[in-house]
Design an enzyme around this catalytic site. Structure first.
Site, PDB file in Angstrom:
ATOM      1  N   THR A  27      30.488   3.131 -39.808  1.00 37.14           N
ATOM      2  CA  THR A  27      31.898   2.917 -40.088  1.00 37.14           C
ATOM      3  C   THR A  27      31.949   2.090 -41.370  1.00 37.14           C
ATOM      4  OG1 THR A  27      31.856   0.979 -38.656  1.00 37.14           O
ATOM      5  CG2 THR A  27      32.743   2.999 -37.717  1.00 37.14           C
ATOM      6  N   ARG A  65      39.369   1.086 -42.458  1.00 40.35           N
ATOM      7  CA  ARG A  65      38.955   1.691 -41.181  1.00 40.35           C
ATOM      8  C   ARG A  65      38.554   3.141 -41.435  1.00 40.35           C
ATOM      9  NH1 ARG A  65      39.071   0.059 -36.251  1.00 40.35           N
ATOM     10  NH2 ARG A  65      39.731  -1.956 -37.051  1.00 40.35           N
ATOM     11  N   TYR A  68      46.853  17.308 -48.620  1.00 31.19           N
ATOM     12  CA  TYR A  68      45.809  18.013 -47.861  1.00 31.19           C
ATOM     13  C   TYR A  68      44.656  18.333 -48.798  1.00 31.19           C
ATOM     14  CZ  TYR A  68      47.013  18.904 -43.057  1.00 31.19           C
ATOM     15  OH  TYR A  68      47.219  18.760 -41.725  1.00 31.19           O
ATOM     16  N   GLU A  78      41.311  19.826 -47.495  1.00 34.68           N
ATOM     17  CA  GLU A  78      40.155  20.330 -46.740  1.00 34.68           C
ATOM     18  C   GLU A  78      39.167  20.989 -47.688  1.00 34.68           C
ATOM     19  OE1 GLU A  78      42.919  21.969 -44.160  1.00 34.68           O
ATOM     20  OE2 GLU A  78      42.038  21.106 -42.348  1.00 34.68           O
ATOM     21  N   ASP A 109      22.749   5.007 -36.392  1.00 32.89           N
ATOM     22  CA  ASP A 109      24.149   4.589 -36.489  1.00 32.89           C
ATOM     23  C   ASP A 109      24.136   3.114 -36.904  1.00 32.89           C
ATOM     24  OD1 ASP A 109      26.697   3.647 -36.032  1.00 32.89           O
ATOM     25  OD2 ASP A 109      26.977   4.721 -34.145  1.00 32.89           O
ATOM     26  N   LYS A 126      33.485  -2.624 -40.596  1.00 32.60           N
ATOM     27  CA  LYS A 126      32.908  -3.761 -39.849  1.00 32.60           C
ATOM     28  C   LYS A 126      32.288  -4.729 -40.862  1.00 32.60           C
ATOM     29  CE  LYS A 126      32.202  -1.263 -35.502  1.00 32.60           C
ATOM     30  NZ  LYS A 126      32.211   0.198 -35.700  1.00 32.60           N
TER      31      LYS A 126
HETATM   32  N1  DSN Z   1      34.347  -0.668 -30.993  1.00 30.83           N
HETATM   33  C1  DSN Z   1      33.195  -1.000 -31.782  1.00 30.83           C
HETATM   34  C2  DSN Z   1      32.611  -2.296 -31.386  1.00 30.83           C
HETATM   35  O1  DSN Z   1      33.370  -3.184 -31.052  1.00 30.83           O
HETATM   36  O2  DSN Z   1      31.410  -2.475 -31.415  1.00 30.83           O
HETATM   37  C3  DSN Z   1      32.189   0.056 -31.752  1.00 30.83           C
HETATM   38  O3  DSN Z   1      32.779   1.293 -31.735  1.00 30.83           O
END
Ligand code: DSN
Length: 487
Positions: A279, A288, A73, A75, A250, A282
């Site tokens: 994120t 992730r 933990y 925090e 974003d 990607k």
């Molecule tokens: N689920 C993602 C996508 O496929 O674009 C975005 O959150």
């Protein structure tokens, strides 16, 4: 040619040993989990993965997530934890943040968010804290929200709930977490959207400006998950400044293109936005998770993401973010990012040349949105027919989609994952040929009672098998994790 794959030969043998040992240990407790892990690798190796939001992380990134950091933990923030014994977590969190600041040229980075929605919630609450709560505390002459009188607190809660967000509409490629009703962001803010030009499919900045002037949002949201073009973030910032909004970008989908310097100048969100969210899994090719970058005036509020919005951080994932960001700072990552964008153009050109209709007519990022109504299909039918042939995509709405968000009229294709396998322009052109073959050979079929169906379809005999064989050939020439042998 630059090697854009993720498994340098020198480490493949070590990764094989590590995974084989890990699966042996896991299998001794619950063999079905070990089998599922092995099966997942086999499935990922065996399909043409064109899901624009997916990728393949390196064994180094993946292995970093399976260790003792998971048990801790932590925090709080680096050096200021609510738990003792966080010195090693401090090390990896500080490293991940440093790599993120250096990679993106950002003054401040917060690497605790567990996902994209978490990163957006941290950003939204930071803007609310900075723009609504802080002035209310100053007016009441107190430093902390707990010190407000009940009457002041009641006024503040109403003020916090009375704010507006302007974001890209879902059918133009925006994201659910940008203020839409099925998501908590849509319950936090009064939302309005801007779309794209009905003729070109491109963002119309004058229309965004006009809507912003009318709507006066607290947050102007930019970024997308299905818009196949670059965004001019300098213009978005001008619009935000004109109406007194905070610009939040974003960049989850295209963070890898920012990191790899495909998007620079006006198309790099980091110098223009007040706050940037992303994120890490990607096009950035990390674990992730999520991350927030901020200008200094928002840093302190973003730092309060835990406990404001987040639970305990995931130290094993922050460690993996540090590894992935270190990878993205290496020169070969820029080659990878260039290849992702070049391959998307090859895919778009290959599809267009063979008669497919693309939203906006092409791409200048990592994704292509095919309007499959030109083939007489819904997105759902196209997605299923392609999957039968070993091509993994996802259906997606197109602007003003007559089939709504469930059946849709589009399929979204992205190049990050197959580029990681080493696909180049020729392989993406062949992929375009396979896609058009399948879609051209597929027809909608009626339900049993004869009424039209948006889900049922039939593909001409032999086409799926033939396509699968051709896809296997492409995949065999570009193995995923070459040298990684679990046998
Ligand atoms: N689920 C993602 C996508 O496929 O674009 C975005 O959150």
């Amino acid at each position: 040619m630059t090697d854009v794959t993720v498994t340098p030969t020198a480490t493949a043998a070590a990764a094989s040993t590590a995974y084989a040992s890990a699966l042996e240990v896991i299998g001794a407790v619950e063999p079905r989990v070990a089998e599922a892990i092995g099966a997942e690798l086999a499935d990922q190796r065996a399909s043409l993965k064109l899901i624009a939001s997916e990728n393949y992380a390196s064994p180094a990134v993946l292995l970093t997530m399976g260790n003792w950091f998971s048990d801790k933990y932590a925090e709080g923030t680096v050096g200021h934890r609510f738990y003792a014994g966080c010195q090693n977590v401090d090390t990896v969190e500080a490293l991940a943040a440093e790599h993120a600041r250096e990679l993106f040229g950002a003054p401040y980075a917060y690497v605790q968010p567990h996902s994209g929605i978490d990163a957006n919630l941290v950003a939204f609450w930071a803007v609310l804290a900075q723009r609504v709560e802080a002035p209310a505390l100053a007016e009441a002459g107190v430093r902390h929200v707990n010190d407000l009188t009940d009457a002041d607190w009641s006024r503040l809660r109403h003020a916090l709930g009375d704010q507006r967000m302007l974001g890209m509409s879902l059918d133009a490629g925006g994201h659910l977490t940008h203020g839409f009703r099925p998501n908590i962001s849509g319950k936090m803010f009064e939302q309005s959207s801007y779309g794209t030009d009905p003729g070109t499919g491109l963002l119309d900045y004058d229309a965004v400006r006009a809507r912003a002037r009318e709507f006066r949002p607290l947050i102007l949201m930019a970024g997308y998950s299905a818009y196949p073009r670059r965004v001019d973030f300098a213009r978005m910032r001008e619009i935000a400044d004109e109406v007194g909004a905070t610009l939040v970008v974003d960049m989850a989908h295209f963070a890898g293109l920012v990191a790899g310097k495909v998007f620079t100048g006006d198309h790099d969100p980091v110098p223009h936005a007040h706050v940037v969210t992303t994120t890490t899994h990607k096009s950035l090719r990390g674990p992730r998770g999520g991350m927030v970058l901020a200008q200094p005036e928002y840093a302190e509020a973003v730092d309060r993401g835990c406990p404001m919005v987040l639970g305990g951080p995931l130290p094993h994932v922050m460690a993996a973010k540090a590894v992935a960001l270190a990878e993205a700072r290496r020169p070969d990552f820029a080659g990878y990012a260039q290849a992702v964008a070049g391959n998307a153009q090859a895919l778009a050109e290959g599809l267009t040349r063979r008669g497919a209709r693309l939203v906006t007519g092409g791409t200048d990022n990592h994704l292509v949105l095919v309007d499959v109504s030109g083939f007489g299909l819904t997105g759902r039918q196209a997605e299923s027919a392609l999957l039968d042939a070993g091509i993994v995509t996802n259906r997606n709405a197109v602007p003003a989609d007559p089939n709504g968000a469930w059946y849709t009229s589009g399929v979204r294709l992205g190049t990050p994952a197959l580029t990681t396998r080493g696909f180049g322009a020729a392989e993406f052109d062949r992929t375009a040929e396979l896609i058009v073959d399948v879609l051209g050979a597929t027809r909608p079929t009626a339900t049993r009672d004869g009424s039209p169906s948006k889900a049922r379809y039939a593909t001409a005999d032999g086409v799926a098998d033939r396509t699968r064989a051709a896809a296997d050939e492409l995949l065999a020439a570009h193995p995923l994790y070459p040298g990684l042998d679990l046998a």
